[in-house]
Design an enzyme around this catalytic site. Structure first.
Site, PDB file in Angstrom:
ATOM      1  N   HIS A 144       0.686  -0.999  -0.061  1.00 16.46           N
ATOM      2  CA  HIS A 144       0.336  -0.468  -0.634  1.00 16.46           C
ATOM      3  C   HIS A 144       1.072   1.219   0.227  1.00 16.46           C
ATOM      4  O   HIS A 144       0.276   2.170  -1.008  1.00 16.46           O
ATOM      5  CB  HIS A 144      -1.104  -0.259   1.424  1.00 16.46           C
ATOM      6  N   GLU A 145       2.011   0.993   0.459  1.00 15.06           N
ATOM      7  CA  GLU A 145       2.635   2.227   0.708  1.00 15.06           C
ATOM      8  C   GLU A 145       4.074   1.991  -0.193  1.00 15.06           C
ATOM      9  O   GLU A 145       3.724   3.708  -0.594  1.00 15.06           O
ATOM     10  CB  GLU A 145       3.398   2.632   2.769  1.00 15.06           C
ATOM     11  N   HIS A 148       1.741   4.107  -2.862  1.00 15.64           N
ATOM     12  CA  HIS A 148       1.896   6.159  -2.964  1.00 15.64           C
ATOM     13  C   HIS A 148       2.760   6.302  -3.539  1.00 15.64           C
ATOM     14  O   HIS A 148       3.266   7.794  -3.558  1.00 15.64           O
ATOM     15  CB  HIS A 148       1.862   6.189  -1.527  1.00 15.64           C
TER      16      HIS A 148
HETATM   17 ZN    ZN Z   1      -3.073   5.109   1.465  1.00  9.87          ZN
END
Ligand code: ZN
Length: 180
Positions: A144-145, A148
């Protein structure tokens, strides 16, 4: 220390590829202050991860930390871990669907397919290059990170948009809490 204002979905910085960090930056006061503030901002928001673009800084830095939170009461503790210039070296074959939220998209949850295991490489706060095999929720937070830092957000990864719900519906329907 400071709680930093967060960028939210719709802000173009969340759609841009973040810049590679030079090792020399790790020795600066500005880096140390950034990490301290990111850690505090993540914890105050009850999140398990925060990437620098989420506080308006377009650098390939994220912090991840697993600990029981209001919406994930049963999880173990791991981290906090600062990851710099991370990249995923390989993905395990098994994919798992699980709920995700994002500190840049308040009050929402959705089911996202992610590799159950990954091998990831990153530089830590001390400038050491680490290769780590991660699994389960820890691997999910990494993915998830790292997304980003590429300008990708979790809804881009969702395969069933019908699972997207508000946090209050999630509390009632998924966590089984009473309607408030
Ligand atoms: Zn996030």
């Amino acid at each position: 220390m400071a709680i930093l204002p967060r960028t939210e979905f719709g802000n173009p910085i969340l759609r841009k590829k973040a810049k590679t960090v030079r090792r020399a930056y790790l020795a600066t006061d500005s880096f140390k202050a950034l990490i301290r503030d990111m850690r505090q901002t993540m914890r105050r928001a009850d999140g398990v991860g925060l990437a620098a673009p989420q506080i308006g800084v377009p650098l390939r830095i994220a912090i991840i930390e697993m600990r029981p939170t209001d919406t994930r009461p049963g999880i173990g503790r791991k981290g906090p871990l600062v990851i710099i210039n991370p990249r995923i070296l390989s993905y395990g074959a098994r994919v798992q669907m699980d709920w995700e939220g994002c500190l840049s998209f308040r009050g929402a949850r959705g089911k996202v397919p992610r590799a159950l295991t990954i091998v990831v490489e990153y530089m830590n706060e001390q400038g050491e290059v680490i290769e780590e095999a991660a699994g389960g929720l820890w691997a999910r937070i990494f993915q998830h990170e790292i997304d980003h830092l590429e300008g990708t957000v979790y809804v881009d990864r969702m395969t069933d948009m019908k699972t997207l719900m508000t946090l209050s519906e999630y509390r009632v329907r998924i966590l089984g809490k009473k309607q408030t």
